[in-house]
Design a protein around this motif. Structure first.
Motif, PDB file in Angstrom:
ATOM      1  N   ARG A 195     -40.233 141.933  21.229  1.00 35.84           N
ATOM      2  CA  ARG A 195     -40.914 143.091  21.835  1.00 35.84           C
ATOM      3  C   ARG A 195     -42.406 143.111  21.502  1.00 35.84           C
ATOM      4  N   VAL A 196     -42.722 142.781  20.248  1.00 37.57           N
ATOM      5  CA  VAL A 196     -44.139 142.736  19.855  1.00 37.57           C
ATOM      6  C   VAL A 196     -44.859 141.667  20.690  1.00 37.57           C
ATOM      7  N   PHE A 197     -44.227 140.499  20.815  1.00 41.08           N
ATOM      8  CA  PHE A 197     -44.861 139.405  21.547  1.00 41.08           C
ATOM      9  C   PHE A 197     -44.935 139.731  23.051  1.00 41.08           C
ATOM     10  N   GLN A 198     -43.915 140.387  23.563  1.00 43.11           N
ATOM     11  CA  GLN A 198     -43.948 140.794  24.983  1.00 43.11           C
ATOM     12  C   GLN A 198     -45.136 141.728  25.232  1.00 43.11           C
ATOM     13  N   ALA A 199     -45.332 142.669  24.315  1.00 43.15           N
ATOM     14  CA  ALA A 199     -46.427 143.635  24.472  1.00 43.15           C
ATOM     15  C   ALA A 199     -47.775 142.907  24.489  1.00 43.15           C
ATOM     16  N   LEU A 200     -47.943 141.957  23.575  1.00 45.20           N
ATOM     17  CA  LEU A 200     -49.212 141.221  23.523  1.00 45.20           C
ATOM     18  C   LEU A 200     -49.413 140.391  24.791  1.00 45.20           C
ATOM     19  N   ARG A 201     -48.332 139.745  25.219  1.00 50.69           N
ATOM     20  CA  ARG A 201     -48.417 138.884  26.413  1.00 50.69           C
ATOM     21  C   ARG A 201     -48.799 139.693  27.647  1.00 50.69           C
ATOM     22  N   ILE A 202     -48.164 140.850  27.822  1.00 49.06           N
ATOM     23  CA  ILE A 202     -48.455 141.689  28.984  1.00 49.06           C
ATOM     24  C   ILE A 202     -49.912 142.117  28.956  1.00 49.06           C
ATOM     25  N   SER A 203     -50.393 142.408  27.753  1.00 49.06           N
ATOM     26  CA  SER A 203     -51.758 142.865  27.608  1.00 49.06           C
ATOM     27  C   SER A 203     -52.761 141.736  27.842  1.00 49.06           C
ATOM     28  N   VAL A 204     -52.519 140.582  27.244  1.00 51.69           N
ATOM     29  CA  VAL A 204     -53.433 139.433  27.419  1.00 51.69           C
ATOM     30  C   VAL A 204     -53.587 139.108  28.909  1.00 51.69           C
ATOM     31  N   ASN A 205     -52.479 139.171  29.645  1.00 54.87           N
ATOM     32  CA  ASN A 205     -52.495 138.736  31.041  1.00 54.87           C
ATOM     33  C   ASN A 205     -52.612 139.891  32.048  1.00 54.87           C
ATOM     34  N   HIS A 206     -52.830 141.113  31.541  1.00 56.47           N
ATOM     35  CA  HIS A 206     -52.967 142.304  32.407  1.00 56.47           C
ATOM     36  C   HIS A 206     -51.816 142.389  33.413  1.00 56.47           C
ATOM     37  N   GLU A 207     -50.620 142.107  32.937  1.00 51.61           N
ATOM     38  CA  GLU A 207     -49.518 141.912  33.882  1.00 51.61           C
ATOM     39  C   GLU A 207     -49.216 143.142  34.728  1.00 51.61           C
ATOM     40  N   ILE A 208     -49.258 144.320  34.130  1.00 49.44           N
ATOM     41  CA  ILE A 208     -48.889 145.512  34.898  1.00 49.44           C
ATOM     42  C   ILE A 208     -49.994 145.873  35.900  1.00 49.44           C
ATOM     43  N   ASP A 209     -51.237 145.801  35.449  1.00 52.41           N
ATOM     44  CA  ASP A 209     -52.348 146.132  36.361  1.00 52.41           C
ATOM     45  C   ASP A 209     -52.391 145.182  37.558  1.00 52.41           C
ATOM     46  N   TYR A 210     -52.237 143.894  37.279  1.00 55.49           N
ATOM     47  CA  TYR A 210     -52.337 142.921  38.368  1.00 55.49           C
ATOM     48  C   TYR A 210     -51.125 143.000  39.297  1.00 55.49           C
ATOM     49  N   LEU A 211     -49.970 143.332  38.725  1.00 51.97           N
ATOM     50  CA  LEU A 211     -48.780 143.530  39.566  1.00 51.97           C
ATOM     51  C   LEU A 211     -49.045 144.672  40.559  1.00 51.97           C
ATOM     52  N   LYS A 212     -49.624 145.758  40.066  1.00 54.43           N
ATOM     53  CA  LYS A 212     -49.905 146.908  40.937  1.00 54.43           C
ATOM     54  C   LYS A 212     -50.902 146.519  42.032  1.00 54.43           C
ATOM     55  N   GLU A 213     -51.945 145.791  41.639  1.00 58.99           N
ATOM     56  CA  GLU A 213     -52.950 145.379  42.635  1.00 58.99           C
ATOM     57  C   GLU A 213     -52.299 144.525  43.721  1.00 58.99           C
ATOM     58  N   MET A 214     -51.432 143.610  43.276  1.00 60.76           N
ATOM     59  CA  MET A 214     -50.786 142.701  44.230  1.00 60.76           C
ATOM     60  C   MET A 214     -49.848 143.473  45.166  1.00 60.76           C
ATOM     61  N   LEU A 215     -49.079 144.411  44.611  1.00 58.62           N
ATOM     62  CA  LEU A 215     -48.125 145.160  45.444  1.00 58.62           C
ATOM     63  C   LEU A 215     -48.849 145.956  46.531  1.00 58.62           C
ATOM     64  N   GLU A 216     -49.974 146.561  46.160  1.00 52.73           N
ATOM     65  CA  GLU A 216     -50.717 147.346  47.161  1.00 52.73           C
ATOM     66  C   GLU A 216     -51.219 146.451  48.296  1.00 52.73           C
ATOM     67  N   GLN A 217     -51.681 145.269  47.932  1.00 52.62           N
ATOM     68  CA  GLN A 217     -52.160 144.345  48.963  1.00 52.62           C
ATOM     69  C   GLN A 217     -50.997 143.817  49.803  1.00 52.62           C
ATOM     70  N   ALA A 218     -49.855 143.603  49.155  1.00 49.36           N
ATOM     71  CA  ALA A 218     -48.674 143.110  49.881  1.00 49.36           C
ATOM     72  C   ALA A 218     -48.267 144.121  50.956  1.00 49.36           C
ATOM     73  N   LEU A 219     -48.289 145.396  50.592  1.00 47.50           N
ATOM     74  CA  LEU A 219     -47.921 146.444  51.555  1.00 47.50           C
ATOM     75  C   LEU A 219     -48.856 146.405  52.778  1.00 47.50           C
ATOM     76  N   GLU A 220     -50.140 146.215  52.525  1.00 48.95           N
ATOM     77  CA  GLU A 220     -51.107 146.132  53.634  1.00 48.95           C
ATOM     78  C   GLU A 220     -50.849 144.914  54.513  1.00 48.95           C
ATOM     79  N   LEU A 221     -50.487 143.808  53.866  1.00 48.32           N
ATOM     80  CA  LEU A 221     -50.389 142.544  54.598  1.00 48.32           C
ATOM     81  C   LEU A 221     -49.079 142.375  55.353  1.00 48.32           C
ATOM     82  N   LEU A 222     -48.014 142.988  54.849  1.00 50.10           N
ATOM     83  CA  LEU A 222     -46.702 142.767  55.466  1.00 50.10           C
ATOM     84  C   LEU A 222     -46.670 143.349  56.876  1.00 50.10           C
ATOM     85  N   SER A 223     -46.091 142.604  57.804  1.00 53.06           N
ATOM     86  CA  SER A 223     -45.940 143.143  59.152  1.00 53.06           C
ATOM     87  C   SER A 223     -44.666 143.992  59.189  1.00 53.06           C
ATOM     88  N   LYS A 224     -44.475 144.730  60.258  1.00 57.17           N
ATOM     89  CA  LYS A 224     -43.281 145.583  60.383  1.00 57.17           C
ATOM     90  C   LYS A 224     -42.039 144.685  60.239  1.00 57.17           C
TER      91      LYS A 224
END
Ligand SMILES: C[S@@+](CC[C@H](N)C(=O)[O-])C[C@H]1O[C@@H](n2cnc3c(N)ncnc32)[C@H](O)[C@@H]1O
Length: 298
Positions: A195-224
């Motif tokens: 858990r400690v290492f997971q927390a550091l890894r997520i932070s080093v790689n900005h995993e949650i922030d970048y996931l959110k950025e990607m999801l928002e762009q995916a919604l824009e890009l996906l066709s019906k």
């Protein structure tokens, strides 16, 4: 040397509902397991694959239907635009680290060997786990440990880290274990360090922030009727994806129209998500925390 064993390969690629002439994106190419399955189902279609780790390049097959980009998926939209693509029929994200990244000791993701605390998925990144441990103040450290590691004694752990680094910088796994080892619950040391290492890894790689950025762009890009397919590996990540698929925001706040109908960007295909079956887990224990979510753009 094998690179990665893809989780829920069949179910996730089926979830994309592939049209042979469609345009698909795999934002986490890794060993290419999901991408190869997608390519098999394409005739005139195209697959654009992303991975920020240059090690993934060695797995890229020669295939005219594939464009591989050694990029962070947070730049999804711009990269697609650069390649003349402004709408897609499906996107798959298989989040987290590959077995290759985890198993290569010098990448510093594991606590099972005494290696430098690195944890960068992009080897050109500036910030390593060691540099975070050196520069973050105690409150920020505690927040990361709590938010990303779900560690209830995060403040205590942060205090021990700050006390230890005043004596000697924490640059290796053994430095870290010496600093916080006394807080590891007996017989649950592995879970604690994971858990400690997971927390550091997520932070080093900005995993949650970048996931959110990607999801928002995916919604824009996906066709019906375009499909969004995401495999997550821990509850925090899963909550972000689940909320976004259900409501179009990360908090899961339901928005209603004038008539009281829920304004939802997606139709959810598998409400509770899908987890690997017994047979898959017998061969691939590491998939045990995986959860697959599939949604279709309305
Ligand atoms: C679980 S592995 C994917 C494995 C892949 N589906 C396969 O079948 O081999 C995750 C991969 O995504 C990459 N990755 C994670 N976050 C990323 C990001 N923000 N941008 C680009 N690649 C990312 C990692 O470098 C890693 O190779």
């Amino acid at each position: 040397m094998f690179y990665h064993v893809p989780a829920m390969l069949e179910e996730s690629v089926r979830g994309l509902n592939i049209r042979p002439d469609g345009i698909y994106v795999d934002v986490t190419f890794g060993g290419g397991g999901h991408s190869m399955e997608i390519l098999k189902r394409l005739k005139k279609g195209k697959l654009i694959a992303f991975d920020q780790d240059e090690d993934a390049i060695r797995n890229v097959p020669k295939d005219k239907k594939l464009i591989f980009l050694n990029q962070n998926f947070r730049f999804l939209k711009n990269n697609l635009k650069f390649n003349g693509i402004d709408s897609i029929d499906g996107l798959i994200a298989d989040l987290g680290v590959s077995f290759h990244q985890f198993d290569e000791p010098e990448r510093g993701f594991t606590f099972r060997q005494d290696v430098p605390l690195d944890m960068r998925m992009n080897k050109k990144g500036q910030v390593t786990a060691a540099s975070l441990l050196k520069t973050l103040d105690e409150v920020s450290l505690a927040k990361i440990l709590y938010d990303y590691g779900e560690l209830v004694n995060s403040r205590r752990i942060a205090r021990e880290i700050v006390a230890a680094r005043a004596v000697k910088p924490l640059t290796t796994v053994s430095d870290m274990i010496n600093a916080i080892g006394k807080l590891a619950p007996p017989r649950q040391e592995h879970k604690f360090y994971a858990r400690v290492f997971q927390a550091l890894r997520i932070s080093v790689n900005h995993e949650i922030d970048y996931l959110k950025e990607m999801l928002e762009q995916a919604l824009e890009l996906l066709s019906k009727d375009g499909r969004l397919v995401v495999i997550t590996y821990h509850s925090l990540e899963d909550r972000v994806v689940k909320n976004f698929m259900r409501t179009g925001n990360f908090e899961g706040e339901e928005k209603k129209d004038f008539y009281g109908n829920l304004i939802a960007p997606f139709r959810i295909i598998n409400k509770k998500g899908t987890v690997p079956g017994e047979i898959e887990l017998e061969d691939n224990r590491r998939a045990r925390s995986a959860r697959l979510r599939i949604a279709e753009k309305i």
